[in-house]
Design a protein around this motif. Structure first.
Motif, PDB file in Angstrom:
ATOM      1  N   ALA A 157       9.971  12.800  11.643  1.00  0.00           N
ATOM      2  CA  ALA A 157       9.698  13.677  10.505  1.00  0.00           C
ATOM      3  C   ALA A 157       8.916  12.945   9.413  1.00  0.00           C
ATOM      4  N   ALA A 158       9.311  11.710   9.111  1.00  0.00           N
ATOM      5  CA  ALA A 158       8.617  10.943   8.080  1.00  0.00           C
ATOM      6  C   ALA A 158       7.166  10.678   8.484  1.00  0.00           C
ATOM      7  N   ALA A 159       6.949  10.306   9.742  1.00  0.00           N
ATOM      8  CA  ALA A 159       5.585  10.030  10.213  1.00  0.00           C
ATOM      9  C   ALA A 159       4.733  11.295  10.197  1.00  0.00           C
ATOM     10  N   ALA A 160       5.309  12.406  10.644  1.00  0.00           N
ATOM     11  CA  ALA A 160       4.559  13.669  10.669  1.00  0.00           C
ATOM     12  C   ALA A 160       4.196  14.107   9.256  1.00  0.00           C
ATOM     13  N   LEU A 161       5.125  13.960   8.326  1.00  0.00           N
ATOM     14  CA  LEU A 161       4.863  14.346   6.939  1.00  0.00           C
ATOM     15  C   LEU A 161       3.779  13.460   6.330  1.00  0.00           C
ATOM     16  N   SER A 162       3.834  12.175   6.633  1.00  0.00           N
ATOM     17  CA  SER A 162       2.814  11.248   6.139  1.00  0.00           C
ATOM     18  C   SER A 162       1.436  11.599   6.709  1.00  0.00           C
ATOM     19  N   ARG A 163       1.385  11.880   8.022  1.00  0.00           N
ATOM     20  CA  ARG A 163       0.098  12.276   8.630  1.00  0.00           C
ATOM     21  C   ARG A 163      -0.425  13.564   8.013  1.00  0.00           C
ATOM     22  N   TRP A 164       0.474  14.534   7.779  1.00  0.00           N
ATOM     23  CA  TRP A 164       0.053  15.802   7.185  1.00  0.00           C
ATOM     24  C   TRP A 164      -0.525  15.558   5.789  1.00  0.00           C
ATOM     25  N   ALA A 165       0.165  14.769   4.970  1.00  0.00           N
ATOM     26  CA  ALA A 165      -0.319  14.499   3.609  1.00  0.00           C
ATOM     27  C   ALA A 165      -1.694  13.839   3.651  1.00  0.00           C
ATOM     28  N   SER A 166      -1.880  12.898   4.578  1.00  0.00           N
ATOM     29  CA  SER A 166      -3.182  12.237   4.697  1.00  0.00           C
ATOM     30  C   SER A 166      -4.263  13.229   5.106  1.00  0.00           C
ATOM     31  N   SER A 167      -3.939  14.131   6.023  1.00  0.00           N
ATOM     32  CA  SER A 167      -4.938  15.101   6.484  1.00  0.00           C
ATOM     33  C   SER A 167      -5.327  16.085   5.389  1.00  0.00           C
ATOM     34  N   GLN A 168      -4.439  16.338   4.466  1.00  0.00           N
ATOM     35  CA  GLN A 168      -4.699  17.291   3.388  1.00  0.00           C
ATOM     36  C   GLN A 168      -5.343  16.640   2.166  1.00  0.00           C
ATOM     37  N   ALA A 169      -5.323  15.324   2.102  1.00  0.00           N
ATOM     38  CA  ALA A 169      -5.738  14.624   0.887  1.00  0.00           C
ATOM     39  C   ALA A 169      -7.238  14.412   0.753  1.00  0.00           C
ATOM     40  N   GLY A 170      -8.004  14.600   1.829  1.00  0.00           N
ATOM     41  CA  GLY A 170      -9.447  14.357   1.741  1.00  0.00           C
ATOM     42  C   GLY A 170      -9.734  12.919   1.336  1.00  0.00           C
ATOM     43  N   LEU A 171      -9.221  11.982   2.092  1.00  0.00           N
ATOM     44  CA  LEU A 171      -9.278  10.570   1.708  1.00  0.00           C
ATOM     45  C   LEU A 171     -10.672   9.965   1.742  1.00  0.00           C
ATOM     46  N   GLY A 172     -11.566  10.501   2.554  1.00  0.00           N
ATOM     47  CA  GLY A 172     -12.916   9.947   2.613  1.00  0.00           C
ATOM     48  C   GLY A 172     -13.036   8.748   3.543  1.00  0.00           C
ATOM     49  N   ALA A 173     -11.921   8.303   4.101  1.00  0.00           N
ATOM     50  CA  ALA A 173     -11.895   7.220   5.084  1.00  0.00           C
ATOM     51  C   ALA A 173     -10.682   7.480   5.965  1.00  0.00           C
ATOM     52  N   PRO A 174     -10.692   6.960   7.176  1.00  0.00           N
ATOM     53  CA  PRO A 174      -9.530   7.177   8.056  1.00  0.00           C
ATOM     54  C   PRO A 174      -8.248   6.635   7.427  1.00  0.00           C
ATOM     55  N   SER A 175      -7.151   7.303   7.700  1.00  0.00           N
ATOM     56  CA  SER A 175      -5.873   6.875   7.113  1.00  0.00           C
ATOM     57  C   SER A 175      -5.499   5.470   7.563  1.00  0.00           C
ATOM     58  N   GLY A 176      -5.943   5.057   8.753  1.00  0.00           N
ATOM     59  CA  GLY A 176      -5.672   3.701   9.218  1.00  0.00           C
ATOM     60  C   GLY A 176      -6.288   2.641   8.318  1.00  0.00           C
ATOM     61  N   VAL A 177      -7.422   2.956   7.713  1.00  0.00           N
ATOM     62  CA  VAL A 177      -8.065   2.035   6.781  1.00  0.00           C
ATOM     63  C   VAL A 177      -7.155   1.832   5.571  1.00  0.00           C
ATOM     64  N   PHE A 178      -6.582   2.918   5.078  1.00  0.00           N
ATOM     65  CA  PHE A 178      -5.697   2.819   3.920  1.00  0.00           C
ATOM     66  C   PHE A 178      -4.372   2.145   4.286  1.00  0.00           C
ATOM     67  N   ARG A 179      -3.895   2.368   5.520  1.00  0.00           N
ATOM     68  CA  ARG A 179      -2.676   1.698   5.970  1.00  0.00           C
ATOM     69  C   ARG A 179      -2.881   0.190   5.957  1.00  0.00           C
ATOM     70  N   LEU A 180      -4.018  -0.267   6.506  1.00  0.00           N
ATOM     71  CA  LEU A 180      -4.301  -1.695   6.551  1.00  0.00           C
ATOM     72  C   LEU A 180      -4.515  -2.251   5.137  1.00  0.00           C
ATOM     73  N   LEU A 181      -5.177  -1.490   4.295  1.00  0.00           N
ATOM     74  CA  LEU A 181      -5.394  -1.910   2.914  1.00  0.00           C
ATOM     75  C   LEU A 181      -4.059  -2.055   2.179  1.00  0.00           C
ATOM     76  N   ALA A 182      -3.154  -1.110   2.381  1.00  0.00           N
ATOM     77  CA  ALA A 182      -1.833  -1.176   1.747  1.00  0.00           C
ATOM     78  C   ALA A 182      -1.055  -2.390   2.257  1.00  0.00           C
ATOM     79  N   LEU A 183      -1.159  -2.663   3.536  1.00  0.00           N
ATOM     80  CA  LEU A 183      -0.471  -3.816   4.106  1.00  0.00           C
ATOM     81  C   LEU A 183      -1.034  -5.112   3.528  1.00  0.00           C
ATOM     82  N   ALA A 184      -2.350  -5.188   3.420  1.00  0.00           N
ATOM     83  CA  ALA A 184      -2.982  -6.379   2.835  1.00  0.00           C
ATOM     84  C   ALA A 184      -2.570  -6.537   1.372  1.00  0.00           C
ATOM     85  N   GLU A 185      -2.424  -5.430   0.666  1.00  0.00           N
ATOM     86  CA  GLU A 185      -1.978  -5.493  -0.734  1.00  0.00           C
ATOM     87  C   GLU A 185      -0.537  -6.012  -0.798  1.00  0.00           C
ATOM     88  N   ASP A 186       0.315  -5.508   0.074  1.00  0.00           N
ATOM     89  CA  ASP A 186       1.727  -5.914   0.083  1.00  0.00           C
ATOM     90  C   ASP A 186       1.896  -7.390   0.425  1.00  0.00           C
TER      91      ASP A 186
END
Length: 145
Positions: free
Chosen positions: A13-42
């Motif tokens: 449920a958490a993964a599906a909700l996260s994917r849905w939010a990413s698909s609705q957000a119009g991120l301008g880059a693949p969500s995997g790019v932001f996942r890796l960026l967040a990990l690098a920030e952490d």
């Protein structure tokens, strides 16, 4: 007592909700790019190999993603002071801004869904507190190697 199926259901449920939010957000880059960026920030300035290991991804895949992040100006590569043969990846101010914007856009998408669903803030806050407790429990816990 919590059973594995409850844990599986929570993760699904958490993964599906996260994917849905990413698909609705119009991120301008693949969500995997932001996942890796967040990990690098952490993880702070980190070697590509260590970032790949933390992301459970191959080093060549992370090398390609890091190159894309560099092109976007969201990370910078520097020589590792511990080993001049190695490179560190660090998130730039532009990368932190892009990540904050992506998080804001995902949050707005989810806020709209929460409003449509009519979920009381107290119930949502309880779910957030539960997830925060679980995240706190992960501190210092290592996965199976």
């Amino acid at each position: 007592m919590n059973t594995p199926s409850v844990a599986d259901d929570l993760l699904r449920a958490a993964a599906a909700l996260s994917r849905w939010a990413s698909s609705q957000a119009g991120l301008g880059a693949p969500s995997g790019v932001f996942r890796l960026l967040a990990l690098a920030e952490d993880l702070g300035p980190i070697r590509i190999g260590d970032l790949a290991q933390a992301d459970h991804t191959s080093q060549p895949a992370v090398t390609r993603q890091a190159a894309r992040l560099c092109e976007l100006g969201w990370v910078e590569r520097t020589v590792d002071p511990q080993d001049a043969r190695a490179t560190l990846v660090a998130v730039t101010d532009a990368g932190r801004e892009a990540l904050a914007e992506a998080r804001r856009a995902r949050g707005e998408a989810l806020a709209g869904l929460l409003a449509e669903a009519g979920l009381p803030d107290e119930r949502v806050r309880g779910a957030v507190e539960l997830l925060d407790q679980l995240l706190q429990a992960t501190r210092g816990v290592t996965g199976k190697e």
